[in-house]
Design a protein around this motif. Structure first.
Motif, mmCIF file in Angstrom:
data_model
loop_
_atom_site.group_PDB
_atom_site.id
_atom_site.type_symbol
_atom_site.label_atom_id
_atom_site.label_comp_id
_atom_site.label_asym_id
_atom_site.label_seq_id
_atom_site.Cartn_x
_atom_site.Cartn_y
_atom_site.Cartn_z
ATOM 1 N N ILE A 184 -15.512 0.192 3.675
ATOM 2 C CA ILE A 184 -15.254 1.412 2.574
ATOM 3 C C ILE A 184 -13.877 1.962 3.208
ATOM 4 C CG2 ILE A 184 -15.704 3.804 1.916
ATOM 5 C CD1 ILE A 184 -17.781 1.645 0.976
ATOM 6 N N PRO A 185 -12.743 1.836 2.377
ATOM 7 C CA PRO A 185 -11.404 2.247 2.890
ATOM 8 C C PRO A 185 -11.552 3.825 2.980
ATOM 9 C CG PRO A 185 -11.225 0.957 0.967
ATOM 10 C CD PRO A 185 -12.695 1.125 1.137
ATOM 11 N N VAL A 186 -11.130 4.361 4.125
ATOM 12 C CA VAL A 186 -11.102 5.837 4.405
ATOM 13 C C VAL A 186 -9.542 6.145 4.157
ATOM 14 C CG1 VAL A 186 -11.086 7.509 6.264
ATOM 15 C CG2 VAL A 186 -12.898 5.647 5.903
ATOM 16 N N LEU A 187 -8.531 5.341 4.474
ATOM 17 C CA LEU A 187 -7.097 5.499 4.435
ATOM 18 C C LEU A 187 -6.502 4.255 4.180
ATOM 19 C CD1 LEU A 187 -5.057 7.849 4.816
ATOM 20 C CD2 LEU A 187 -4.903 7.348 7.149
ATOM 21 N N GLY A 188 -5.356 4.379 3.338
ATOM 22 C CA GLY A 188 -4.677 2.817 2.907
ATOM 23 C C GLY A 188 -3.288 3.178 3.084
ATOM 24 N N LEU A 189 -2.505 2.355 3.541
ATOM 25 C CA LEU A 189 -0.829 2.553 3.520
ATOM 26 C C LEU A 189 -0.248 1.226 2.882
ATOM 27 C CD1 LEU A 189 1.856 3.473 4.202
ATOM 28 C CD2 LEU A 189 1.654 2.684 6.457
ATOM 29 N N ASP A 190 0.574 1.321 1.547
ATOM 30 C CA ASP A 190 1.260 0.288 0.836
ATOM 31 C C ASP A 190 2.497 0.155 1.671
ATOM 32 O OD1 ASP A 190 2.477 -0.988 -1.004
ATOM 33 O OD2 ASP A 190 2.401 0.519 -2.667
ATOM 34 N N VAL A 191 2.440 -1.237 2.197
ATOM 35 C CA VAL A 191 3.783 -1.666 2.749
ATOM 36 C C VAL A 191 4.495 -2.586 1.957
ATOM 37 C CG1 VAL A 191 2.963 -1.142 4.982
ATOM 38 C CG2 VAL A 191 2.442 -3.272 4.032
ATOM 39 N N TRP A 192 4.232 -2.753 0.795
ATOM 40 C CA TRP A 192 5.230 -3.482 -0.319
ATOM 41 C C TRP A 192 6.684 -2.970 -0.196
ATOM 42 C CZ3 TRP A 192 4.282 -7.010 -4.765
ATOM 43 C CH2 TRP A 192 2.806 -7.458 -4.517
ATOM 44 N N GLU A 193 7.488 -3.701 -0.258
ATOM 45 C CA GLU A 193 9.036 -3.281 -0.153
ATOM 46 C C GLU A 193 9.303 -2.116 -1.321
ATOM 47 O OE1 GLU A 193 11.790 -6.399 -0.233
ATOM 48 O OE2 GLU A 193 11.710 -6.323 2.061
ATOM 49 N N HIS A 194 8.702 -2.203 -2.487
ATOM 50 C CA HIS A 194 8.857 -1.307 -3.524
ATOM 51 C C HIS A 194 8.480 0.306 -3.136
ATOM 52 C CE1 HIS A 194 4.934 -2.859 -5.287
ATOM 53 N NE2 HIS A 194 4.826 -1.316 -4.671
ATOM 54 N N ALA A 195 7.591 0.024 -2.054
ATOM 55 C CA ALA A 195 6.983 1.444 -1.516
ATOM 56 C C ALA A 195 8.099 2.237 -0.750
ATOM 57 C CB ALA A 195 5.850 1.320 -0.704
ATOM 58 N N TYR A 196 9.154 1.553 -0.237
ATOM 59 C CA TYR A 196 9.783 2.283 0.814
ATOM 60 C C TYR A 196 11.584 1.584 0.609
ATOM 61 C CZ TYR A 196 8.921 -2.193 3.458
ATOM 62 O OH TYR A 196 9.057 -3.221 3.821
ATOM 63 N N TYR A 197 11.703 0.705 -0.157
ATOM 64 C CA TYR A 197 13.189 -0.016 0.066
ATOM 65 C C TYR A 197 14.333 0.923 -0.187
ATOM 66 C CZ TYR A 197 16.213 -3.892 0.835
ATOM 67 O OH TYR A 197 17.111 -4.644 1.456
ATOM 68 N N LEU A 198 14.119 1.719 -1.400
ATOM 69 C CA LEU A 198 15.398 2.584 -1.736
ATOM 70 C C LEU A 198 15.647 3.493 -0.789
ATOM 71 C CD1 LEU A 198 14.296 3.713 -5.188
ATOM 72 C CD2 LEU A 198 15.963 1.884 -4.743
ATOM 73 N N LYS A 199 14.713 3.943 0.107
ATOM 74 C CA LYS A 199 15.133 4.995 1.130
ATOM 75 C C LYS A 199 15.585 4.235 2.729
ATOM 76 C CE LYS A 199 13.907 9.319 3.520
ATOM 77 N NZ LYS A 199 15.302 10.020 3.160
ATOM 78 N N TYR A 200 14.475 3.392 2.900
ATOM 79 C CA TYR A 200 14.648 2.775 4.233
ATOM 80 C C TYR A 200 14.855 1.343 4.403
ATOM 81 C CZ TYR A 200 11.731 6.889 5.197
ATOM 82 O OH TYR A 200 10.938 8.039 5.280
ATOM 83 N N GLN A 201 15.294 0.568 3.239
ATOM 84 C CA GLN A 201 15.730 -0.669 3.069
ATOM 85 C C GLN A 201 14.762 -1.463 3.784
ATOM 86 O OE1 GLN A 201 18.544 1.868 3.815
ATOM 87 N NE2 GLN A 201 18.356 1.878 1.733
ATOM 88 N N ASN A 202 15.370 -2.325 4.841
ATOM 89 C CA ASN A 202 14.322 -3.173 5.349
ATOM 90 C C ASN A 202 13.766 -2.580 6.643
ATOM 91 O OD1 ASN A 202 16.432 -3.010 6.884
ATOM 92 N ND2 ASN A 202 16.506 -5.005 7.918
ATOM 93 N N ARG A 203 13.776 -1.218 6.934
ATOM 94 C CA ARG A 203 13.152 -0.544 8.137
ATOM 95 C C ARG A 203 11.786 -0.003 7.941
ATOM 96 N NH1 ARG A 203 17.950 1.877 6.921
ATOM 97 N NH2 ARG A 203 17.012 3.793 6.809
ATOM 98 N N ARG A 204 10.853 -1.161 7.747
ATOM 99 C CA ARG A 204 9.471 -0.713 7.522
ATOM 100 C C ARG A 204 9.145 0.026 8.435
ATOM 101 N NH1 ARG A 204 4.791 -5.078 6.321
ATOM 102 N NH2 ARG A 204 6.174 -5.873 4.813
#
Length: 228
Positions: A184-204
């Motif tokens: 059962i997922p209790v918490l999840g984090l999206d690490v697709w580039e579309h989730a962060y690239y505009l602000k963080y570029q390649n700095r996941r």
């Protein structure tokens, strides 16, 4: 039968057909998968996640998963999204990818909140028990998120009476029957580039670190308790 009676009966039958079609259309509309509104404003998570990213992520990427899933399941027996995920090995890659994308994003928005916080209660105690401390948990979860090659997700998963960390590729999740780590997922984090690239570029790693500031631990706690 007199002509007037025949006409009345015919019109009555046509009305029944139209009414039945209307009910079927309503039922179809109800059973179609839909894109829910965010539970907060698009700019509510700034400065950690920016407004434009949220607008595109929700209104373009998530919306596309919903549309593609509806197209892929059109004319088939209606099933819940959870049923689809539980039997995804028997379904097409299109349903797997878009069904996972819809479920993952629908829950992801709920796992975010302005202000963030830290886990409390039984969830906090279980994190300490299973990972040694909250800081150690954050370190291991961060490694799963940054170490995922390509696109995917990092998860905190409830397995019976234990919490574990998992990572899945693409739009897979631990509810799927093909997942390496099921639960059962209790918490999840999206690490697709579309989730962060505009602000963080390649700095996941910077995105992952910032994400801790907007985690909805109340929602994660509810998931943890409801999985008992």
């Amino acid at each position: 039968m007199k002509r007037r009676e025949f006409v009345a009966a015919t019109l009555g039958g046509m009305a029944s057909i139209v009414a039945g079609a209307s009910v079927q259309a309503q039922e179809k509309a109800v059973t179609a998968f839909t894109l829910a509104n965010l539970p907060y404003a698009f700019n509510a998570l700034e400065p950690y996640i920016d407004k434009m990213t949220m607008e595109i992520h929700h209104g373009k990427h998530h919306a596309a998963y919903v549309n593609n899933l509806n197209n892929a399941t059109k004319g088939t027996e209606t099933k819940s999204l959870e049923d689809i995920l539980a039997n995804v090995s028997k379904l097409s890659p299109t349903i797997r990818n878009n069904g996972g994308g819809h479920w993952n994003h629908s829950e992801f928005w709920k796992w975010l909140t302005p202000g963030g916080g830290q886990p409390t209660g039984e969830l906090a105690a279980s994190i300490t028990r299973d990972f040694g401390s909250f800081d150690k948990f954050k370190e291991q979860f961060g490694q799963a998120a940054t170490g995922r090659f390509g696109s995917g997700w990092a998860w905190l998963v409830k397995q019976h009476d234990k919490l574990v960390i998992a990572s899945t590729p693409n739009q897979d999740n631990p509810l799927m029957d093909i997942a390496d780590v099921k639960g059962i997922p209790v918490l999840g984090l999206d690490v697709w580039e579309h989730a962060y690239y505009l602000k963080y570029q390649n700095r996941r790693a910077d995105y992952v670190q910032a994400w801790w500031n907007v985690v909805n631990w109340d929602e994660a706690g509810k998931r943890f308790l409801s999985s008992k």
